[in-house]
Design a protein around this motif. Structure first.
Motif, PDB file in Angstrom:
ATOM      1  N   UNK A  27       0.840  -1.197   0.000  1.00  0.00           N
ATOM      2  CA  UNK A  27       0.000   0.000   0.000  1.00  0.00           C
ATOM      3  C   UNK A  27       0.878   1.251   0.000  1.00  0.00           C
ATOM      4  N   UNK A  28       0.367   2.290  -0.649  1.00  0.00           N
ATOM      5  CA  UNK A  28       1.138   3.526  -0.742  1.00  0.00           C
ATOM      6  C   UNK A  28       2.435   3.339  -1.482  1.00  0.00           C
ATOM      7  N   UNK A  29       2.392   2.633  -2.615  1.00  0.00           N
ATOM      8  CA  UNK A  29       3.625   2.245  -3.313  1.00  0.00           C
ATOM      9  C   UNK A  29       4.064   3.259  -4.357  1.00  0.00           C
ATOM     10  N   UNK A  30       3.383   4.387  -4.464  1.00  0.00           N
ATOM     11  CA  UNK A  30       3.755   5.335  -5.510  1.00  0.00           C
ATOM     12  C   UNK A  30       4.939   6.224  -5.129  1.00  0.00           C
ATOM     13  N   UNK A  31       5.359   6.195  -3.859  1.00  0.00           N
ATOM     14  CA  UNK A  31       6.490   7.035  -3.448  1.00  0.00           C
ATOM     15  C   UNK A  31       7.109   6.491  -2.173  1.00  0.00           C
ATOM     16  N   UNK A  53      -3.537   5.960  -4.045  1.00  0.00           N
ATOM     17  CA  UNK A  53      -4.809   6.682  -3.966  1.00  0.00           C
ATOM     18  C   UNK A  53      -5.008   7.537  -5.216  1.00  0.00           C
ATOM     19  N   UNK A  54      -3.915   8.139  -5.688  1.00  0.00           N
ATOM     20  CA  UNK A  54      -3.966   9.027  -6.844  1.00  0.00           C
ATOM     21  C   UNK A  54      -3.548   8.255  -8.095  1.00  0.00           C
ATOM     22  N   UNK A  55      -4.460   8.042  -9.044  1.00  0.00           N
ATOM     23  CA  UNK A  55      -4.124   7.234 -10.232  1.00  0.00           C
ATOM     24  C   UNK A  55      -2.963   7.792 -11.038  1.00  0.00           C
ATOM     25  N   UNK A  56      -2.882   9.116 -11.176  1.00  0.00           N
ATOM     26  CA  UNK A  56      -1.800   9.704 -11.970  1.00  0.00           C
ATOM     27  C   UNK A  56      -0.444   9.442 -11.327  1.00  0.00           C
ATOM     28  N   UNK A  57      -0.351   9.647 -10.018  1.00  0.00           N
ATOM     29  CA  UNK A  57       0.905   9.375  -9.314  1.00  0.00           C
ATOM     30  C   UNK A  57       1.222   7.884  -9.353  1.00  0.00           C
ATOM     31  N   UNK A  58       0.195   7.064  -9.259  1.00  0.00           N
ATOM     32  CA  UNK A  58       0.408   5.630  -9.326  1.00  0.00           C
ATOM     33  C   UNK A  58       0.967   5.191 -10.667  1.00  0.00           C
ATOM     34  N   UNK A  59       0.403   5.742 -11.753  1.00  0.00           N
ATOM     35  CA  UNK A  59       0.898   5.388 -13.096  1.00  0.00           C
ATOM     36  C   UNK A  59       2.330   5.858 -13.305  1.00  0.00           C
ATOM     37  N   UNK A  60       2.646   7.035 -12.791  1.00  0.00           N
ATOM     38  CA  UNK A  60       4.019   7.542 -12.919  1.00  0.00           C
ATOM     39  C   UNK A  60       4.998   6.619 -12.195  1.00  0.00           C
ATOM     40  N   UNK A  61       4.600   6.156 -10.999  1.00  0.00           N
ATOM     41  CA  UNK A  61       5.461   5.248 -10.239  1.00  0.00           C
ATOM     42  C   UNK A  61       5.609   3.912 -10.952  1.00  0.00           C
ATOM     43  N   UNK A  62       4.527   3.421 -11.527  1.00  0.00           N
ATOM     44  CA  UNK A  62       4.571   2.149 -12.240  1.00  0.00           C
ATOM     45  C   UNK A  62       5.508   2.228 -13.435  1.00  0.00           C
ATOM     46  N   UNK A  63       5.428   3.313 -14.184  1.00  0.00           N
ATOM     47  CA  UNK A  63       6.314   3.485 -15.340  1.00  0.00           C
ATOM     48  C   UNK A  63       7.769   3.590 -14.903  1.00  0.00           C
ATOM     49  N   UNK A  74       4.817  -6.316 -12.302  1.00  0.00           N
ATOM     50  CA  UNK A  74       4.225  -5.279 -11.454  1.00  0.00           C
ATOM     51  C   UNK A  74       2.936  -4.787 -12.084  1.00  0.00           C
ATOM     52  N   UNK A  75       2.005  -4.424 -11.240  1.00  0.00           N
ATOM     53  CA  UNK A  75       0.743  -3.864 -11.709  1.00  0.00           C
ATOM     54  C   UNK A  75       0.262  -2.839 -10.704  1.00  0.00           C
ATOM     55  N   UNK A  76      -0.635  -1.995 -11.147  1.00  0.00           N
ATOM     56  CA  UNK A  76      -1.135  -0.902 -10.313  1.00  0.00           C
ATOM     57  C   UNK A  76      -2.637  -1.052 -10.115  1.00  0.00           C
ATOM     58  N   UNK A  77      -3.084  -0.835  -8.874  1.00  0.00           N
ATOM     59  CA  UNK A  77      -4.518  -0.790  -8.590  1.00  0.00           C
ATOM     60  C   UNK A  77      -4.796   0.371  -7.638  1.00  0.00           C
ATOM     61  N   UNK A  78      -5.935   0.989  -7.819  1.00  0.00           N
ATOM     62  CA  UNK A  78      -6.293   2.120  -6.973  1.00  0.00           C
ATOM     63  C   UNK A  78      -6.787   1.630  -5.615  1.00  0.00           C
ATOM     64  N   UNK A  79      -6.340   2.324  -4.578  1.00  0.00           N
ATOM     65  CA  UNK A  79      -6.786   2.020  -3.217  1.00  0.00           C
ATOM     66  C   UNK A  79      -6.686   3.291  -2.388  1.00  0.00           C
ATOM     67  N   UNK A  80      -7.820   3.724  -1.856  1.00  0.00           N
ATOM     68  CA  UNK A  80      -7.861   4.879  -0.960  1.00  0.00           C
ATOM     69  C   UNK A  80      -8.215   4.368   0.427  1.00  0.00           C
ATOM     70  N   UNK A  81      -7.230   4.317   1.294  1.00  0.00           N
ATOM     71  CA  UNK A  81      -7.434   3.766   2.631  1.00  0.00           C
ATOM     72  C   UNK A  81      -8.289   4.669   3.515  1.00  0.00           C
ATOM     73  N   UNK A  82      -8.529   5.890   3.070  1.00  0.00           N
ATOM     74  CA  UNK A  82      -9.406   6.795   3.806  1.00  0.00           C
ATOM     75  C   UNK A  82     -10.873   6.597   3.437  1.00  0.00           C
ATOM     76  N   UNK A  83     -11.157   5.620   2.614  1.00  0.00           N
ATOM     77  CA  UNK A  83     -12.521   5.328   2.184  1.00  0.00           C
ATOM     78  C   UNK A  83     -12.723   3.815   2.241  1.00  0.00           C
ATOM     79  N   UNK A  84     -13.517   3.350   3.185  1.00  0.00           N
ATOM     80  CA  UNK A  84     -13.705   1.903   3.357  1.00  0.00           C
ATOM     81  C   UNK A  84     -14.398   1.274   2.162  1.00  0.00           C
TER      82      UNK A  84
END
Length: 310
Positions: A27-31, A53-63, A74-84
């Motif tokens: 979790x929180x793997x974009x940075x 949580x942020x798709x754009x930041x996630x895609x940048x990290x994945x690339x 490796x693959x990316x999936x959206x997850x916002x831990x502040x929203x159950x």
């Protein structure tokens, strides 16, 4: 204070065993710590699911990760831990065994705000989100190979407590105190999960880790005002780099000899820097009554039932 002996002689990411055939969710793997953890597990052959949580930041990290580790799984999936609701939606996408769940994501010392379900943001994100995620993925973890849950806390848990009578900071709020509460909750959860799993004879190991004082974007994206300015300076002058900070959660995730319930942190003075070693949680975090009270409350607030008796 005398430095604790390291669990291994200056263990580094080069010592990670082959992870081929294992699946990790970070979790929180974009940075920061999460990105380094995901990258190193992928480098050693693991299939890694990065969450952001942020798709754009996630895609940048994945690339970036794919550029650094060509051919990695490796693959990316959206997850916002502040929203159950987001946590449940993510868990529904995981349909195969999970070998490592790294509960790494977090927020640090922001002004008071609430999650989608109305919880104080640090407690809701850092603790309740990961509590729900772990519970929803527990059956996948039980099907994993040498499965582990690694929950990332902080040395600041030692100044924390659970404000059961003001959990959301409605009467009094301090960014630092409520961050400490969330990290204290991480420790209570990790230890209690380990106890409950062991009582059922489960092979899933629950471990805790903390990065010491490591320079990440947490210090700049959460705090505001003078605290933000101070942390920017201490990041440059005092903190260790994120590569070294991530070693503790990597050690907990991959080393064969670690045991459920152990806490891994830096071996340097005051656990602020250094190489992975076994550290001790605050004495109060070992209180069974407090841990069970938080567990029952967390199940009620998230609606996620583990089915693990206390």
């Amino acid at each position: 204070m005398t430095a604790a002996p390291a669990l291994a002689d200056r263990w580094t990411a080069d010592d990670i065993p082959d992870q081929t055939g294992r699946t990790a969710i970070v979790t929180g793997a974009n940075s920061g710590l999460g990105y380094v953890t995901a990258r190193e597990l992928a480098r050693c052959g693991a299939r890694v699911v990065l969450t952001a949580r942020n798709p754009d930041k996630g895609r940048a990290a994945l690339e970036m990760l794919r550029d650094e580790q060509p051919g990695s799984m490796v693959e990316l999936r959206r997850l916002d831990l502040a929203d159950l609701d987001s946590v449940r939606a993510f868990a529904d996408t995981v349909d195969s065994p999970v070998d490592m769940l790294i509960n790494n994501a977090g927020i640090m010392m922001p002004p008071r705000s609430l999650t989608a379900q109305g919880f104080e943001s640090q407690f809701g994100t850092n603790h309740l989100g990961h509590f729900a995620l772990t519970g929803l993925l527990l059956d996948r973890l039980m099907a994993g190979r040498d499965p582990r849950v690694v929950t990332v806390s902080s040395t600041l848990h030692k100044s924390g407590s659970i404000r059961f009578d003001d959990l959301n900071g409605e009467r009094s709020y301090s960014p630092r105190a409520f961050y400490a509460q969330s990290k204290y909750a991480n420790v209570l959860f990790g230890l209690e999960l380990g106890r409950r799993l062991r009582s059922q004879g489960s092979l899933v190991r629950s471990l805790l880790a903390h990065p010491g004082y490591s320079a990440t974007n947490l210090q700049s994206t959460g705090p505001t005002g003078i605290l933000n300015a101070i942390l920017k300076v201490t990041n440059r002058l005092i903190a260790q780099d994120v590569e070294k900070g991530a070693l503790n959660q990597l050690y907990a995730a991959v080393q064969p000899q670690v045991q459920s319930g152990q806490f891994i942190g830096p071996d340097g003075r005051n656990e602020s820097k250094g190489y992975p070693t076994l550290v001790q949680p605050a004495e109060s975090a070992k209180n069974l009554g407090t841990a069970r009270r938080l567990w029952d409350l967390s199940e009620r607030l998230t609606g996620v039932r583990y089915g693990l008796p206390g």
